[in-house]
Structures are given as C-alpha cells and as structure tokens.
Design an enzyme around this catalytic site. Structure first.
Site, PDB file in Angstrom:
ATOM      1  N   ARG A  29      27.718  51.228  46.031  1.00  0.00           N
ATOM      2  CA  ARG A  29      28.382  49.983  45.699  1.00  0.00           C
ATOM      3  C   ARG A  29      29.068  49.980  44.328  1.00  0.00           C
ATOM      4  NH1 ARG A  29      24.686  44.748  45.729  1.00  0.00           N
ATOM      5  NH2 ARG A  29      24.127  45.702  47.736  1.00  0.00           N
ATOM      6  N   HIS A  36      33.240  48.271  56.351  1.00  0.00           N
ATOM      7  CA  HIS A  36      32.540  47.582  55.264  1.00  0.00           C
ATOM      8  C   HIS A  36      32.072  46.194  55.722  1.00  0.00           C
ATOM      9  CE1 HIS A  36      31.605  47.594  50.960  1.00  0.00           C
ATOM     10  NE2 HIS A  36      31.911  46.308  50.929  1.00  0.00           N
ATOM     11  N   TYR A  70      47.570  33.668  53.433  1.00  0.00           N
ATOM     12  CA  TYR A  70      48.887  33.376  52.857  1.00  0.00           C
ATOM     13  C   TYR A  70      49.548  34.590  52.225  1.00  0.00           C
ATOM     14  CZ  TYR A  70      47.302  28.539  53.346  1.00  0.00           C
ATOM     15  OH  TYR A  70      46.834  27.353  53.841  1.00  0.00           O
TER      16      TYR A  70
END
Length: 828
Positions: free
Chosen positions: A37, A83, A127
């Site tokens: 990570r 993921h 968007y």
C-alpha cells in the site's frame, strides 16, 4: 447429540499465547501495509494503486493518442480487476497523477476540474475525463513482451504486473510520499533531463562521487518551482538517503506609488496550500507578529501564482520578507527519506543505489524483451522455411491438400511427404492463394533474409551485459530528448536557515544607559535637532536616585561589548535591547546580561571582531591596557575576564583602535595627555596594564579619546563644552601629568565626557534627569585650552550632564518639510 459429537469441537481448539498471536498478526498487517500500500517499488517508483490504475487504463486503450474518456471508466476498470479497495482511493490517485502542482511529470492527462493548489477538491469522477500521458506510456511500453512478471489478481480471475517495465527512473523523477507502519517515505521529484543524464553517466562510471552527481543533478526540481537554500541537505540526502532540504517561495520586491514597496510572490514551496498560506499571513498581521503590511491579495490566474503584499511607507521590505520566511509556509523544510521496496524489503538508499537497482531492472527488462523478440523471430523464421518449401513444390502441396478429406489429414500428409512439422503445416494450410504469385515468393525470401539479420543482432545483444547497457543508454538518451524540460527550482547559495538578525532591520539607533544600569534603544529621529543652548526635551524617565550614565549610537546588528567596573566583558546584541519610547525608563541590563554585583562602565559597538584592531582600556587610577579585539570574538553567557584590576581601582572607559592611533586621556579635573598607542604593548586578556597618566590628588581618569576626527569635544557636567584643535595638545610621554584642557570650576563643573568629533556631526547630550538635546557640532565654538567653552544645554537647578552620543553625517536623515520649516524659523 452423542458424547463424541459434543467433545469433537474442543479437540480442534489450538491454544496460542495472546502476545505471540498479536505479534504475528501485527507483523503480517504491517508488512501488508508496507509492501502492498504505502511504499513504492524501487524499480518503477509506483505504489500498487498507482501501478494498477495505469495498467487498467493501458489495458482498456485509454492512451494519449485516443480521445479522453470519463474518469469513472478508469476507476471502474481498476476496481473491478485489480484494486478492490474503494473507488475514492483510486480516483484520488488518478487525480493526483493529473495535477501539475503535485507531479513533476504528470502520468495522467486530465480534462475538467482536477482540483487546485488552493486545496480545492476535484469534481466527481463522472464529470472529469482522463487518459494516459506519453510519460506514463514510457513506463508501460513493452509490457506485452514478457518483460515483467505477472501475478494473479485479488480473485484469481486475471493477472496483473508485479512491476512496470519503466524506461524512466520514475522514483527519482516524480518522487513519492507515504506513511506505513513504523516507517515512512518522502522522496522529492527531480528534473527528468538531469536524471537521464545522470543515469547515462552512471552506466559509464558506476563509482560516481557526490561532486559528480551534484554537477549533473544539483538537487530536486519541484513542480511548483521555488528555491532550495544551500546544498548541505541535498548532499546528505544523496549520500545517506536522509536529508533536510529548506525550500523557499520566490518573491520579488517592487516599488509602488508614493515610494511604497510591495512583495510579489510568484512561486511557493512544494506541497504548500496557497490559500492556507495567505490566511496564515493575514492572521499574523492581525496578531501583530508581522507589522508593516497594509494590504494582502491573491491575483493568481491560469498564467501562474501572483500574491501581492502591499507595505506601509518606510517599511523595509526585506525584513518583512524574512519574517514571512520565518513564520509562514513561504519557507518549508522537505525531509527526505529515500525509502522504497527492494527485493521485497523496505530499505533507505542513497542516490547511487537507487540508480543501481533501477539499472538492474532495466537490464532484466531489456534481456527479457530481447529474448521474447528473438523467440518470436525464430518462430517466424521457422514458418518461413516451411512456406518456402511449399512454394518450391506448390503443385505437389496442392495435390496433397486436395486429396485429403479434412484439414487435419491434410496437415498430416504435408508433414509426412515434405518433412514439415505441425506449425509449418498449419501455416501452409492458412496461406492465401494470392501468396502463390512470384512477387509474394520474393517477399517471403526478403523477409527471411531480414529475420536472419535480426536474429543475429538479437543474439549478439544477449551475448554480453555491456551490449544491453549500450541499448539502455541509447533508450535513456531518447527519453531525455523527448521529455526533458528546463529546471524549475533554483539552487540558491546562502544560509540554510534564518537567524534572528535576518528578521531585524539594520539601522542606526540611539542607546542610553543609566548609572544604575537601565538601558534602552530608540530611533535616531526620536530627538529633533535644536540650536545650541536650548533647554532640550525629556529623553528618559529615571528614578530619583538614578541618572543617565552614558549614551551612544550603534547599528541594530552590532554586538555590544559591555565592560563592567570590575574588568569583565559581556556580549549583547543591539536588537536584543528592548526599544522604548522617548520618556521610558528602559530595561535593567541585569535582565539582559549575566552580571552579579557589577556595573557596566563602558559599551563598545562592534560589527566585526578584526584581528588587526585592539581594545584600549583605561582605569580610574590612570592605568591603561591594550588587548586584541579578536580575543573577544567568542561570546560567553557568563562573560570573561578582560583585564586585572589593582585593589581600589575600577574600569572607566574602553576604546577601539587600529594599532596605529594617537590617544588623549582626559581626567575629571580637565587634564589631558596625548601619546601614541604604540608605547603600550598589546597583551592578552587578564593583564594588569601600565601607567597611562599621572593624577593629582583627588583627580581621576574620566575618558579615553582616539584622535581620528577634526577636533576634541569636551563637555562638563554643568552643560559647558568646546571644540579644541588636537594640535593644542603636544605629545607628552606616557605616564606624565599632561596639560590643561578645559577650565573646571564651580560654574562649569567637572568633565563628564571627551571625544573626537567631526565638524559635520551632530551630538545628543543627555542629563541626569533625562533631558536630551540634539545639536550640530559646528554650533559649538572652537577654543584654546584653558577656557571654559560655551553653554551647550541650559540646565535646571540640581541637574547635570552625564554624557553625549555622536550622530555622524551618514546616520543623519534629511528633515521633512515640517522639520525644515521649524529649523528655518529657529534660524530667523
């Protein structure tokens, strides 16, 4: 339930010590965070989420040569296949890779609102649109050529790369940051062109020195520009993997209307929130921690950062700028920790080791790519051999195929009759009729020849690591030519930190010290000039039993060498003396110096402790001592012994000389003795000294004067004074009585001060009750010896003059219109 069934579960219970289980579980968790990570791989410089996002976009064809796609598609592909830790984490990663102020070389090209340097969040993923940049593609190219290992994804439904081929040393180029369990990484970005040049040089010379590295890559290159102060932190980071780099924003001082100045900030340090920085500046102004700012506004636009700080008239812009560096994020410290995953373990590495591991990765990638291409060429060459056999005996081949009832049997027939293998037979069966033409036959021959040359080249490349390194060097050079750009961050020479002096404006100030050792400093323009003989103004409030002992002028950046009556020396910075108003009492010097049962008798402002200068000491009983100024260059909080005093004697005055001066000793009763300082041998600290002047009964030494200006100005305690030509004092032998300098009687009083002075100077005279007058020296008459002089200040009953300070022509400020009018009225 039977008895056997009731005890069966208990038989499967394993007893484990809770501390052992906690230790094992926590270590597993910690390693999962470190490896999976928070810490990047040293080879491609990416954390798993970054690698998975880029690979998902590559795999879906979301590349730089294709139209933009909605960011949500990239997030969905990453989460679905690689993921499964939430869309927000993936989108945050994608957004950061698309921010020009976060990444030195962006890996994602964004279209839409991807946040701002003011901390504004990006628009929702539905968007915005995104696609890979060409730099990102340089990390992924050749991944389909078996250049890296693939591992199963989280659910085993597909595979993902364990690392990217990475033609670019991304770990150095873009840097990274992350917090794991018990460790953290924080690596700054660098200029791609410099990194590539350094890698090429490293291939040639693996044992590069730190000077070689700095000559090619002088330091980090942040996307927001700025200045790195000094190179010590860079050298530490490059050699040890740890370092503290001080980064400043870029600011310029411009002159505005009415001679006011303004500070223009055009670049800020890396990872600084501009809006928050401006808010911090405004808060400091409100709290009066930074004074002199009249207006603060943000004029930044799409062309760049522009923060305007308007200053009040007369404010020193450099001092304000230094305060901004000190108290705001206009100056930050980037703590470098070169921590990355190396062979499955976290390690902190210097730059040379980072280059070595990246180069080893590139060697492996190029070798595997070459082997892949070699095998592909050999496979094709093998097929071409079969095709050529078929074309040479095309009629027999056609007959054999037509005679076979199925494709499988046709393949077997070709293998049996023409000595082919299954791969060649299958290629012949798939051959189109148009390839039977003679021209196509020649193309196959040409392709065979080209493949032979390619196979030879690839085999030669694999024959030695030196050949592979040559290819890497060429490819690195191509990357540099394609993507390099000018450096944005300047490596500035200078101090790595802001000392206290940088925050204080350097200017001349007036200082006053009382006989009970209260001290204060004031601006020189506190006292306006008056005509000689005036009554003066109140200059300092004192206790009834206290009075002004000495006054002088110094720079705020000077050291004050403070000498006590017991012959000890103490250090004090002028700016550490609290500034007071004209009538304030000041601060007890005992609170500024570590003195006990002592009184400060002399103060010497010192800018530089030069080895060719001396301090000339004089005691009340007429003893003098000369000691090198450089022997006082190391401040000590508890002070040091300057001279040794005889019983009953005390220090009265100290002057700074250049070793070739003539001196005048003046006593309280008005006797003066002139002699050359060469007659006094320089000694070390702690010496007792020699006789300077002989004293009559009841007299004592009052002042030492260095002959370095036009006249000797002597002032008595009842306010009388005069200028005297130095030629009036014939050189007498050291240790004699000297000659009469000024009349000391009931009317004039005893001598309080005597100093060399220039005709263009002004003096500030102060009395025991705190009255001050500032007047021009040229208004004081030049008189012979044995005269009383003229009245300089008119005193009230019971008051007396305690000393005067000199204001040289360089220290004097022009009068403004009102002051000039007042002076003209006085003259009239």
């Amino acid at each position: 339930m039977t008895s056997e069934e009731s005890v069966a579960p208990a038989a499967r219970v394993i007893k484990v010590a809770i501390e052992d289980e906690m230790k094992k579980s926590y270590i597993d968790y910690a390693m999962s965070v470190i490896i999976g990570r928070a810490i990047p791989d040293i080879r491609d410089g990416l954390k798993p989420v970054h690698r998975r996002t880029l690979y998902a976009m590559w795999g879906s064809g979301n590349t730089s040569d294709k139209p933009f796609r909605k960011s949500v598609k990239a997030v969905a592909a990453t989460m679905e296949n690689y993921h499964p830790h939430g869309d927000s984490a993936i989108y945050d990663t994608l957004v950061k890779m698309a921010q020009p102020f976060s990444y030195r070389y962006m890996l994602v090209e964004g279209q839409g609102n991807f946040g701002s340097i003011d901390g504004d969040s990006a628009a929702a993923m539905r968007y915005t649109e995104a696609r890979l940049t060409k730099v990102a593609e340089a990390l992924l190219i050749d991944i389909e050529k078996d250049t890296v290992n693939f591992i199963p994804n989280f659910d085993g439904s597909t595979k993902e790369p364990s690392v990217l081929p990475a033609k670019i040393p991304n770990l150095l180029v873009n840097g990274t940051s992350g917090i794991a369990v018990g460790m953290a990484t924080n690596m700054p970005p660098h200029n791609l062109g410099e990194v590539c040049t350094l890698l090429e040089r490293f291939i040639e010379t693996p044992d590069l020195s730190i000077q070689d590295i700095l000559s090619i890559m002088p330091g980090p290159d942040f996307p927001t520009g700025g200045q790195i102060m000094g190179s010590e932190g860079i050298m530490n980071a490059y050699t040890t993997g740890y370092g503290r780099i001080i980064v400043r924003g870029v600011a310029e001082v411009e002159t505005g209307k009415r001679d006011t100045e303004k500070i223009i900030i055009s670049e800020i340090p890396y990872q600084v929130n501009k809006a928050r920085m401006i808010e911090n500046i405004a808060e400091l102004v409100r709290e009066k921690k930074i004074e002199g700012i009249s207006d603060l506004r943000d004029e930044s636009d799409k062309d760049g950062i522009r923060v305007v700080i308007e200053l009040k008239k007369g404010i020193n812009a450099q001092v304000v700028l230094n305060l901004l560096y000190k108290h705001t994020q206009l100056q930050t410290t980037f703590g470098v920790i070169n921590l990355s995953i190396v062979d499955g373990q976290p390690k902190v590495l210097p730059v040379t080791d980072i280059l070595r591991h990246f180069l080893a990765h590139r060697v492996e990638v190029v070798r595997r790519r070459t082997e892949f291409e070699l095998q592909k060429a050999r496979d094709r060459f093998h097929i071409l051999l079969g095709l050529l056999i078929a074309l040479d005996r095309i009629d027999e081949v056609i007959a054999a195929i037509r005679a076979s009832p199925s494709a499988e049997e046709a393949g077997v027939a070709l293998i049996d009759r023409f000595g082919l293998d299954m791969v060649q037979a299958d290629a012949i069966l798939k051959m189109q009729l148009r390839r039977l033409a003679a021209l196509e036959h020649q193309k196959i021959l040409d392709e065979k020849t080209a493949l032979e040359e390619e196979i030879t080249r690839l085999m030669e490349l694999l024959s030695s690591e030196a050949n592979i390194l040559s290819v890497i060097k060429v490819e690195t050079s191509e990357i540099r030519e394609k993507f390099s750009d000018p450096r944005r961050t300047e490596i500035a020479l200078g101090a790595d930190f802001l000392g206290k002096e940088a925050l204080i404006e350097e200017k001349q100030v007036f200082l006053a010290l009382t006989e009970q050792n209260y001290i204060k400093r004031m601006p020189l323009d506190t006292y306006r000039q008056q005509r000689r003989g005036g009554r003066g103004i109140i200059g300092m409030s004192t206790k009834e039993e206290d009075c002004i002992g000495s006054v002088f002028v110094a720079s705020t950046h000077d050291y004050l060498l403070c000498f006590s009556d017991k012959g000890k020396a103490y250090w004090l910075k002028v700016y550490d003396i609290p500034e007071g108003s004209r009538t304030s009492r000041g601060k007890a010097i005992v609170n500024l110096l570590n003195i006990n049962d002592e009184s400060i008798q002399a103060v010497i402002p010192v800018a530089n402790f030069r080895s060719d200068h001396f301090l000339f000491f004089a005691t009340r009983n007429g003893t003098v001592v000369k000691i090198g100024l450089d022997q006082f260059s190391h401040p000590r909080q508890t002070g040091i012994n300057a001279i040794k005093l005889r019983d009953g004697d005390e220090l009265v005055d100290v002057k700074c000389t250049d070793g070739a001066c003539e001196l005048v000793l003046t006593t309280r009763h008005g006797q003066s003795l002139r002699f050359h300082e060469e007659t006094v041998r320089a000694v070390g600290r702690g010496a007792m000294g020699v006789r300077g002047i002989s004293l009559r009964h009841g007299d004592n030494l009052q002042a030492v004067t260095v002959i370095n200006f036009d006249h000797l100005l002597t002032i008595t305690e009842n306010g009388y004074g005069k200028r005297t030509e130095f030629e009036e004092f014939r050189g007498h032998g050291r240790g004699t009585l000297g000659v009469r300098n000024i009349v000391t009687d009931v009317r004039s009083g005893m001598v309080v001060a005597s100093r060399a002075i220039s005709d263009t100077d002004e003096i500030i005279v102060m009395t025991a009750s705190g009255i001050v007058i500032r007047t021009r020296v040229d208004e004081i008459a030049i008189q012979k010896r044995s005269t009383r002089g003229v009245r300089i200040i008119r005193l009230d009953d019971g008051d007396r003059v305690t000393g005067f300070a000199i204001v040289t022509a360089e220290m004097q400020t022009p009068l403004d219109e009102d002051d000039q009018k007042e002076e003209d009225d006085q003259k009239e």
